[in-house]
Design an enzyme around this catalytic site. Structure first.
Site, PDB file in Angstrom:
ATOM      1  N   CYS A 109      46.761  36.233  39.456  1.00 36.12           N
ATOM      2  CA  CYS A 109      47.319  36.955  40.604  1.00 36.12           C
ATOM      3  C   CYS A 109      47.588  36.073  41.817  1.00 36.12           C
ATOM      4  O   CYS A 109      48.281  36.481  42.732  1.00 36.12           O
ATOM      5  CB  CYS A 109      46.428  38.137  40.976  1.00 36.12           C
ATOM      6  SG  CYS A 109      44.848  37.673  41.694  1.00 36.12           S
ATOM      7  N   HIS A 146      37.804  41.991  56.964  1.00 35.45           N
ATOM      8  CA  HIS A 146      38.543  42.234  55.728  1.00 35.45           C
ATOM      9  C   HIS A 146      38.536  40.972  54.867  1.00 35.45           C
ATOM     10  O   HIS A 146      38.821  39.880  55.353  1.00 35.45           O
ATOM     11  CB  HIS A 146      39.993  42.608  56.074  1.00 35.45           C
ATOM     12  CG  HIS A 146      40.887  42.743  54.891  1.00 35.45           C
ATOM     13  ND1 HIS A 146      40.913  43.883  54.102  1.00 35.45           N
ATOM     14  CD2 HIS A 146      41.788  41.888  54.343  1.00 35.45           C
ATOM     15  CE1 HIS A 146      41.801  43.721  53.123  1.00 35.45           C
ATOM     16  NE2 HIS A 146      42.345  42.522  53.247  1.00 35.45           N
ATOM     17  N   HIS A 149      40.599  43.077  48.206  1.00 37.48           N
ATOM     18  CA  HIS A 149      40.436  44.362  47.517  1.00 37.48           C
ATOM     19  C   HIS A 149      39.718  44.145  46.193  1.00 37.48           C
ATOM     20  O   HIS A 149      39.658  43.021  45.688  1.00 37.48           O
ATOM     21  CB  HIS A 149      41.798  45.011  47.253  1.00 37.48           C
ATOM     22  CG  HIS A 149      42.506  45.454  48.499  1.00 37.48           C
ATOM     23  ND1 HIS A 149      43.321  44.615  49.220  1.00 37.48           N
ATOM     24  CD2 HIS A 149      42.500  46.648  49.161  1.00 37.48           C
ATOM     25  CE1 HIS A 149      43.798  45.268  50.283  1.00 37.48           C
ATOM     26  NE2 HIS A 149      43.313  46.503  50.266  1.00 37.48           N
ATOM     27  N   ASP A 153      40.310  45.786  36.753  1.00 43.88           N
ATOM     28  CA  ASP A 153      40.894  45.057  35.625  1.00 43.88           C
ATOM     29  C   ASP A 153      40.306  43.647  35.473  1.00 43.88           C
ATOM     30  O   ASP A 153      40.954  42.741  34.956  1.00 43.88           O
ATOM     31  CB  ASP A 153      42.420  44.981  35.760  1.00 43.88           C
ATOM     32  CG  ASP A 153      42.834  44.340  37.089  1.00 43.88           C
ATOM     33  OD1 ASP A 153      41.943  43.873  37.843  1.00 43.88           O
ATOM     34  OD2 ASP A 153      44.045  44.304  37.373  1.00 43.88           O
ATOM     35  N   ARG A 161      37.509  43.092  39.510  1.00 45.45           N
ATOM     36  CA  ARG A 161      38.211  41.908  40.016  1.00 45.45           C
ATOM     37  C   ARG A 161      38.235  41.982  41.540  1.00 45.45           C
ATOM     38  O   ARG A 161      38.992  42.749  42.116  1.00 45.45           O
ATOM     39  CB  ARG A 161      39.635  41.842  39.468  1.00 45.45           C
ATOM     40  CG  ARG A 161      40.475  40.697  40.065  1.00 45.45           C
ATOM     41  CD  ARG A 161      41.785  40.504  39.293  1.00 45.45           C
ATOM     42  NE  ARG A 161      42.589  41.708  39.242  1.00 45.45           N
ATOM     43  CZ  ARG A 161      43.573  42.019  40.090  1.00 45.45           C
ATOM     44  NH1 ARG A 161      43.875  41.178  41.068  1.00 45.45           N
ATOM     45  NH2 ARG A 161      44.252  43.149  39.964  1.00 45.45           N
ATOM     46  N   CYS A 163      39.543  40.568  44.456  1.00 40.39           N
ATOM     47  CA  CYS A 163      40.721  39.755  44.761  1.00 40.39           C
ATOM     48  C   CYS A 163      40.661  39.402  46.246  1.00 40.39           C
ATOM     49  O   CYS A 163      40.936  40.231  47.109  1.00 40.39           O
ATOM     50  CB  CYS A 163      41.961  40.587  44.433  1.00 40.39           C
ATOM     51  SG  CYS A 163      43.507  39.725  44.622  1.00 40.39           S
TER      52      CYS A 163
END
Ligand code: FE
Length: 182
Positions: A109, A146, A149, A153, A161, A163
């Site tokens: 990703c 932050h 997310h 998967d 995951r 990310c």
């Protein structure tokens, strides 16, 4: 905003998208040394409640945009998405220990991805319905910045995951005998 803590819930599409320095046990991070961040600590886990006005004064603009404005770095541009070093990833804003390299996995990703946080309460989760998607936002459990997310998967054993954005991670190479979990 940071009070709602969810267990892993909704996950949909892929990564779209993000005390004092003297107490630190390792060499100062260049960002922190330059910016004189008095809140950065790798030993103090007490929650921080710092205004964005103050963070804006302290953090580099690129870090502020991710951490305090829920921005996302461009895929395949961060320094950790394709990085395999052994060690610990700390919050670049406050020094909170977030992930170990042994939970990192190669993800296509374009962002650094982990299958579990270092400590369950090291991060917190909030529902995120922005950009027309139902996602789960991951924030630092200490400073509420932050980070990115979490999706469903990921690989075993958790199939999660996380990310993350490289810009809000601060990597420290493994040192024999040092483990922030103890
Ligand atoms: Fe933090």
């Amino acid at each position: 905003m940071r009070h709602l803590i969810l267990s892993f819930v909704i996950a949909t599409s892929g990564c779209v998208s993000s005390q004092e320095n003297k107490e630190r046990q390792s060499a100062p991070d260049p960002i922190m040394a330059d910016q004189q961040n008095p809140y950065y600590s790798r030993t103090d886990t007490a929650a921080l409640n710092i205004s964005n006005t103050e963070w804006k004064r302290i953090l580099p603009d690129s870090v502020y945009a991710i951490a305090r404005e829920a921005g996302t770095e461009r895929a395949f541009t961060g320094k950790y998405w394709d990085f395999d070093g052994l060690g610990t990833y700390f919050c670049a804003v406050c020094g909170n220990a977030l992930f170990k390299s042994d939970s990192k996995f190669g993800s296509s990703c374009g962002w650094p991805s982990f299958f579990e946080p270092l400590r369950a309460n090291g991060v917190e989760y909030l529902p995120d319905a922005s950009h027309g998607m139902e996602r789960v936002e991951v924030r630092c459990g200490r400073c509420a910045s932050h980070l990115g997310h979490v999706f469903d998967d990921g690989p075993p054993p958790t199939h999660k995951r996380f990310c993350m954005n490289s810009l809000v991670l601060d990597f420290e190479p493994e040192v024999a005998g040092a483990d922030p979990r103890h």
